[in-house]
Design an enzyme around this catalytic site. Structure first.
Site, PDB file in Angstrom:
ATOM      1  N   ASP A  24       1.028  -1.183   0.048  1.00 44.84           N
ATOM      2  CA  ASP A  24      -0.064  -0.144   0.373  1.00 44.84           C
ATOM      3  C   ASP A  24       0.817   0.803   0.120  1.00 44.84           C
ATOM      4  OD1 ASP A  24      -2.742   1.278  -0.164  1.00 44.84           O
ATOM      5  OD2 ASP A  24      -2.607   0.830   2.124  1.00 44.84           O
ATOM      6  N   TRP A  29       2.846   7.734  -2.449  1.00 46.97           N
ATOM      7  CA  TRP A  29       4.266   8.328  -2.729  1.00 46.97           C
ATOM      8  C   TRP A  29       4.261   9.142  -3.776  1.00 46.97           C
ATOM      9  CZ3 TRP A  29       6.769   7.646  -6.813  1.00 46.97           C
ATOM     10  CH2 TRP A  29       8.233   7.394  -7.318  1.00 46.97           C
ATOM     11  N   HIS A  41       2.798   3.514  -9.244  1.00 50.15           N
ATOM     12  CA  HIS A  41       2.443   2.162  -9.417  1.00 50.15           C
ATOM     13  C   HIS A  41       3.384   1.569 -10.831  1.00 50.15           C
ATOM     14  CE1 HIS A  41      -1.496   2.717  -8.343  1.00 50.15           C
ATOM     15  NE2 HIS A  41      -1.492   2.060  -7.315  1.00 50.15           N
ATOM     16  N   THR A  70     -10.701  -7.961  -4.649  1.00 55.34           N
ATOM     17  CA  THR A  70     -11.846  -7.767  -5.229  1.00 55.34           C
ATOM     18  C   THR A  70     -12.836  -6.495  -5.412  1.00 55.34           C
ATOM     19  OG1 THR A  70     -12.675  -8.915  -3.704  1.00 55.34           O
ATOM     20  CG2 THR A  70     -12.750 -10.207  -5.115  1.00 55.34           C
ATOM     21  N   GLU A  71     -12.051  -5.804  -4.464  1.00 57.51           N
ATOM     22  CA  GLU A  71     -12.916  -4.477  -3.992  1.00 57.51           C
ATOM     23  C   GLU A  71     -12.182  -3.255  -4.799  1.00 57.51           C
ATOM     24  OE1 GLU A  71     -11.863  -6.386  -1.033  1.00 57.51           O
ATOM     25  OE2 GLU A  71     -14.047  -6.711  -1.752  1.00 57.51           O
ATOM     26  N   LEU A 135      11.876 -19.220  -5.123  1.00 51.50           N
ATOM     27  CA  LEU A 135      11.210 -18.839  -4.109  1.00 51.50           C
ATOM     28  C   LEU A 135       9.772 -19.042  -5.512  1.00 51.50           C
ATOM     29  CD1 LEU A 135      10.534 -15.892  -2.689  1.00 51.50           C
ATOM     30  CD2 LEU A 135      10.166 -15.266  -4.306  1.00 51.50           C
ATOM     31  N   ARG A 198      -4.736  -2.293   8.598  1.00 52.58           N
ATOM     32  CA  ARG A 198      -6.320  -3.534   8.494  1.00 52.58           C
ATOM     33  C   ARG A 198      -5.598  -4.454   7.408  1.00 52.58           C
ATOM     34  NH1 ARG A 198      -8.226   2.185   7.173  1.00 52.58           N
ATOM     35  NH2 ARG A 198      -7.476   1.314   4.865  1.00 52.58           N
TER      36      ARG A 198
HETATM   37  C1  V0D Z   1       0.142  -2.024  -8.619  1.00 48.58           C
HETATM   38  C2  V0D Z   1       1.049  -2.371  -6.300  1.00 48.58           C
HETATM   39  C3  V0D Z   1       2.505  -6.630 -10.361  1.00 48.58           C
HETATM   40  C4  V0D Z   1      -0.064  -2.486  -6.412  1.00 48.58           C
HETATM   41  C5  V0D Z   1       1.813  -2.665  -6.924  1.00 48.58           C
HETATM   42  C6  V0D Z   1      -3.259  -6.124 -12.236  1.00 48.58           C
HETATM   43  C7  V0D Z   1      -0.891  -2.377  -6.772  1.00 48.58           C
HETATM   44  C8  V0D Z   1       2.031  -3.017  -8.740  1.00 48.58           C
HETATM   45  C9  V0D Z   1       1.207  -7.147 -11.102  1.00 48.58           C
HETATM   46  C10 V0D Z   1       1.851  -8.664 -11.313  1.00 48.58           C
HETATM   47  C11 V0D Z   1       0.049  -4.267  -9.221  1.00 48.58           C
HETATM   48  C12 V0D Z   1       0.635  -9.860 -11.152  1.00 48.58           C
HETATM   49  C13 V0D Z   1       0.768 -10.676 -11.610  1.00 48.58           C
HETATM   50  C14 V0D Z   1       1.413 -11.155 -12.253  1.00 48.58           C
HETATM   51  C15 V0D Z   1       3.023  -9.847 -12.638  1.00 48.58           C
HETATM   52  C16 V0D Z   1       2.882  -9.124 -12.081  1.00 48.58           C
HETATM   53  C17 V0D Z   1       0.875  -6.532 -10.582  1.00 48.58           C
HETATM   54  C18 V0D Z   1      -1.398  -5.723 -10.369  1.00 48.58           C
HETATM   55  C19 V0D Z   1      -1.276  -4.695  -9.903  1.00 48.58           C
HETATM   56  C20 V0D Z   1      -3.139  -5.543 -10.874  1.00 48.58           C
HETATM   57  F1  V0D Z   1       1.861 -11.977 -12.923  1.00 48.58           F
HETATM   58  N1  V0D Z   1       2.613  -5.638  -9.794  1.00 48.58           N
HETATM   59  N2  V0D Z   1       0.864  -5.807  -9.920  1.00 48.58           N
HETATM   60  N3  V0D Z   1      -1.061  -6.950 -10.880  1.00 48.58           N
HETATM   61  N4  V0D Z   1       0.576  -3.139  -8.967  1.00 48.58           N
END
Ligand code: V0D
Length: 252
Positions: A24, A29, A41, A70-71, A135, A198
């Site tokens: 989060d 940021w 992001h 999901t939200e 990992l 939370r």
């Molecule tokens: C946004 C911070 C990596 C939180 C991290 C679709 C929210 C960056 C993935 C990712 C998101 C997912 C699957 C995969 C490889 C990478 C990702 C989403 C959001 C939502 F196989 N970061 N990331 N997916 N954020």
């Protein structure tokens, strides 16, 4: 000498096998720097790569990251669209390095609502890394605990109706088998960055005995040293309980 070895081996046990993270603070940021939310992001992806490699160096076996809940569908469409491009962006940039480090990529969540282009990138990465033995990097994607429990119950009822499941045999272990993370150990340590205190519908069943660690640091600023600090704090807490009531003790 014997004592020294004992100390070493009991310290080794204090590395959390499974670390879960709620990443989060990306939007905040960016705001702090007067940048658009999306740049937070983008920065978050770099942090994922660094933290993954550090977790592997520390001996962590599973790292579960809450990428999309999901939200999150309730966010503006433009932001959802942007987020759905992140898996592909992440994998294009970092998958080669992760493969070089023997990392296995997995996903957990309801994949039915995920756009096709996102699924294609994710499935490819899962497929390409499935025999890697390092990992496990497990992304929670369109994941929510309540929905996971509802799906488990539905599936169990179907199996009962199909006479594949005897209701008498339903117990905690069986319910765990119907959840989305059946083959993984429960998280030993949950980290939430960004200052909120939370669980936000994340792995509620699996977090029953997990140590919780909260930090104000925004996810893009979270670095290797921050991860080591959280793991150190985990080890301290284990040591405090050690002998008295580790796993299976009063506090389980
Ligand atoms: C946004 C911070 C990596 C939180 C991290 C679709 C929210 C960056 C993935 C990712 C998101 C997912 C699957 C995969 C490889 C990478 C990702 C989403 C959001 C939502 F196989 N970061 N990331 N997916 N954020």
């Amino acid at each position: 000498m014997a004592e020294y070895h004992k100390q070493l081996s009991s310290d080794a046990q204090k590395i959390p096998e499974h670390v879960a993270i709620i990443m989060d603070g990306n939007g905040r940021w960016a705001q702090k720097r007067s940048l658009p939310r999306v740049s937070g992001h983008r920065e978050a992806l770099k942090t994922i790569k660094r933290v993954t490699l550090e977790a592997q160096r520390l001996g962590v076996k599973v790292l579960t990251l809450y990428a999309f809940s999901t939200e999150n569908w309730k966010r503006p469409k433009s932001e959802v669209d942007f987020l759905m491009k992140l898996p592909q962006q992440f994998l294009n940039t970092y998958l080669v390095e992760l493969i070089e480090n023997n990392v296995q990529v997995r996903v957990m969540g309801d994949m039915t609502r995920i756009p096709q282009y996102t699924m294609r990138a994710v499935s490819q990465a899962v497929e390409q890394t499935k025999s890697n033995t390092g990992l496990i990097l497990n992304f929670a994607l369109n994941y929510g605990s309540h929905s996971e429990i509802v799906s488990a119950v539905k599936k169990m009822v179907q199996d009962v109706q199909a006479r594949k499941l005897d209701p008498e045999s339903i117990d905690e272990d069986l319910l765990a088998d119907y959840m989305l993370s059946p083959a993984l150990p429960d998280p030993d340590l949950l980290i939430r960055t960004g200052g909120e205190l939370r669980l936000s519908n994340f792995m509620l069943w699996q977090l029953a005995y997990t140590e919780l660690y909260f930090t104000d640091t925004f996810w893009p600023d979270f670095n290797e040293e921050d991860l080591r600090k959280a793991v150190r704090e985990f080890a301290c807490r284990q040591r405090r309980f050690g002998g008295l009531n580790g796993k299976g003790g009063d506090n389980k």
